[in-house]
Enzyme design. Sequence first.
Site, mmCIF file in Angstrom:
data_model
loop_
_atom_site.group_PDB
_atom_site.id
_atom_site.type_symbol
_atom_site.label_atom_id
_atom_site.label_comp_id
_atom_site.label_asym_id
_atom_site.label_seq_id
_atom_site.Cartn_x
_atom_site.Cartn_y
_atom_site.Cartn_z
ATOM 1 N N THR A 94 0.876 -1.179 0.000
ATOM 2 C CA THR A 94 0.000 0.000 0.000
ATOM 3 C C THR A 94 0.908 1.221 0.000
ATOM 4 O OG1 THR A 94 -1.658 -1.170 1.294
ATOM 5 C CG2 THR A 94 -1.812 1.233 1.248
ATOM 6 N N LYS A 169 -7.770 1.832 -3.311
ATOM 7 C CA LYS A 169 -7.481 1.350 -1.950
ATOM 8 C C LYS A 169 -7.583 2.496 -0.937
ATOM 9 C CE LYS A 169 -5.093 -0.866 1.434
ATOM 10 N NZ LYS A 169 -5.376 -2.085 2.114
ATOM 11 N N LYS A 244 -1.796 4.959 8.581
ATOM 12 C CA LYS A 244 -0.959 5.023 7.373
ATOM 13 C C LYS A 244 -1.835 5.331 6.150
ATOM 14 C CE LYS A 244 1.652 2.213 4.136
ATOM 15 N NZ LYS A 244 2.202 0.918 3.726
HETATM 16 P P1 NAD Z 1 5.953 -6.090 7.298
HETATM 17 O O1 NAD Z 1 6.689 -4.982 7.963
HETATM 18 O O2 NAD Z 1 5.556 -7.286 8.094
HETATM 19 O O3 NAD Z 1 6.790 -6.618 6.022
HETATM 20 C C1 NAD Z 1 7.564 -5.800 5.192
HETATM 21 C C2 NAD Z 1 8.827 -6.588 4.864
HETATM 22 O O4 NAD Z 1 9.600 -5.840 3.929
HETATM 23 C C3 NAD Z 1 9.731 -6.832 6.091
HETATM 24 O O5 NAD Z 1 9.953 -8.225 6.239
HETATM 25 C C4 NAD Z 1 11.016 -6.068 5.746
HETATM 26 O O6 NAD Z 1 12.182 -6.692 6.245
HETATM 27 C C5 NAD Z 1 10.967 -6.081 4.234
HETATM 28 N N1 NAD Z 1 11.778 -5.043 3.614
HETATM 29 C C6 NAD Z 1 11.881 -3.723 3.947
HETATM 30 N N2 NAD Z 1 12.720 -3.097 3.099
HETATM 31 C C7 NAD Z 1 13.156 -4.029 2.220
HETATM 32 C C8 NAD Z 1 14.029 -4.000 1.099
HETATM 33 N N3 NAD Z 1 14.645 -2.855 0.721
HETATM 34 N N4 NAD Z 1 14.261 -5.135 0.427
HETATM 35 C C9 NAD Z 1 13.648 -6.287 0.799
HETATM 36 N N5 NAD Z 1 12.809 -6.387 1.854
HETATM 37 C C10 NAD Z 1 12.578 -5.264 2.545
HETATM 38 O O7 NAD Z 1 4.662 -5.413 6.630
HETATM 39 P P2 NAD Z 1 3.328 -6.132 6.122
HETATM 40 O O8 NAD Z 1 2.303 -6.119 7.208
HETATM 41 O O9 NAD Z 1 3.695 -7.420 5.459
HETATM 42 O O10 NAD Z 1 2.844 -5.068 5.032
HETATM 43 C C11 NAD Z 1 3.424 -4.983 3.735
HETATM 44 C C12 NAD Z 1 2.600 -4.023 2.895
HETATM 45 O O11 NAD Z 1 1.241 -4.485 2.839
HETATM 46 C C13 NAD Z 1 2.512 -2.606 3.473
HETATM 47 O O12 NAD Z 1 2.579 -1.687 2.420
HETATM 48 C C14 NAD Z 1 1.163 -2.575 4.178
HETATM 49 O O13 NAD Z 1 0.614 -1.282 4.275
HETATM 50 C C15 NAD Z 1 0.346 -3.468 3.268
HETATM 51 N N6 NAD Z 1 -0.821 -4.100 3.906
HETATM 52 C C16 NAD Z 1 -0.699 -4.698 5.124
HETATM 53 C C17 NAD Z 1 -1.814 -5.302 5.704
HETATM 54 C C18 NAD Z 1 -1.722 -5.984 7.059
HETATM 55 O O14 NAD Z 1 -2.782 -6.332 7.620
HETATM 56 N N7 NAD Z 1 -0.523 -6.228 7.593
HETATM 57 C C19 NAD Z 1 -3.047 -5.281 5.044
HETATM 58 C C20 NAD Z 1 -3.129 -4.695 3.779
HETATM 59 C C21 NAD Z 1 -2.001 -4.102 3.217
#
Ligand code: NAD
EC number: 1.1.1.31
Length: 295
Positions: A94, A169, A244
């Site tokens: 997102t 979204k 966010k």
């Molecule tokens: P998270 O923090 O659990 O996962 C993000 C991952 O990205 C981490 O494991 C981190 O180490 C990795 N990362 C960061 N920088 C990096 C890089 N340069 N190279 C490789 N890996 C890297 O977050 P999440 O909950 O999995 O969310 C991910 C996305 O999905 C976000 O944009 C969030 O807004 C969106 N989202 C999350 C949810 C939810 O319920 N968690 C729901 C809908 C959308």
Amino acid sequence: MTMTIAFIGLGNMGGPMAGNLIKAGHSVNGFDLSEAARAAAAERGVSPFEDMAAAVTGADAVITMLPNGGLVKKVWAQIAETVAPGTIMIDSSTIDVDSAIAAHAMMAEKGCLTLDAPVSGGTGGAEAGTLTFMVGGSDDAIAKGREVLEPMAGRVVPCGGAGAGQAAKICNNMLLGISMIGAAEAFALGEKLGLEHQALFDVISTSSGQCWSVNTNCPVPGPVPTSPANNGYKPGFAAALMLKDLRLAQEAALSRGAQIPLGAEAAQMFGLFESLGHGGEDFSGIINFLRGADK
Ligand code: NAD
């Protein structure tokens, strides 16, 4: 068709999403900066890579699932020279609409097909393979991307051209944030007026005030047994993630000149709620903030 898919960002969402691609018979090369995330994905059958370029080399599709737009642009730029023309590039994070549009343009120049495909459904939907993908990109990219997305999806909704998935979204989630505050205000006022939660629920849930924030994620315990209110406001959808998305909506409104006074107010309220230490709670916990209870 069995594909080789590179998956970058194997966190709370990316890990289980990659696992569903494995279950569908694809081969998945996984990269994350975190060793723990790589190891957890390996348990799901993902091949872990310590080098991002190696992970994307020869991949038919690349998916990113990262925290923000700056990182998505950075990662796509880092792999731009490695991915082959014709590769389908999908960002499911997102992020802000303008970063999404810039990412599309960057990879279209390299001859790739590109999609912004943010999701709703949370970690439960990621695990179950029932996410809703809101998709922006060309018709060709959507046709090719659908095959990649389907094992992770309940629904794939085409929304328009580059950036349209992110736009849909943030509009949806802004409305959700506002409607939850509205639902919480209604129940908090009802309490002061001596109304039982169940009685008010029975009216709203079948009347013109009905919405997901009342009918499914009711902010008071009792009427909807599965709502987080019955479980100490354990998310569900964390208030920090709602904040966010509300901030992304504000950014988009500023950049395009849209008036979103209620969206701005909702961002302020969730900002305060988070600063009081409640960012990890379900966003329906905002009712406690409205009641003036710091818990
Ligand atoms: P998270 O923090 O659990 O996962 C993000 C991952 O990205 C981490 O494991 C981190 O180490 C990795 N990362 C960061 N920088 C990096 C890089 N340069 N190279 C490789 N890996 C890297 O977050 P999440 O909950 O999995 O969310 C991910 C996305 O999905 C976000 O944009 C969030 O807004 C969106 N989202 C999350 C949810 C939810 O319920 N968690 C729901 C809908 C959308």
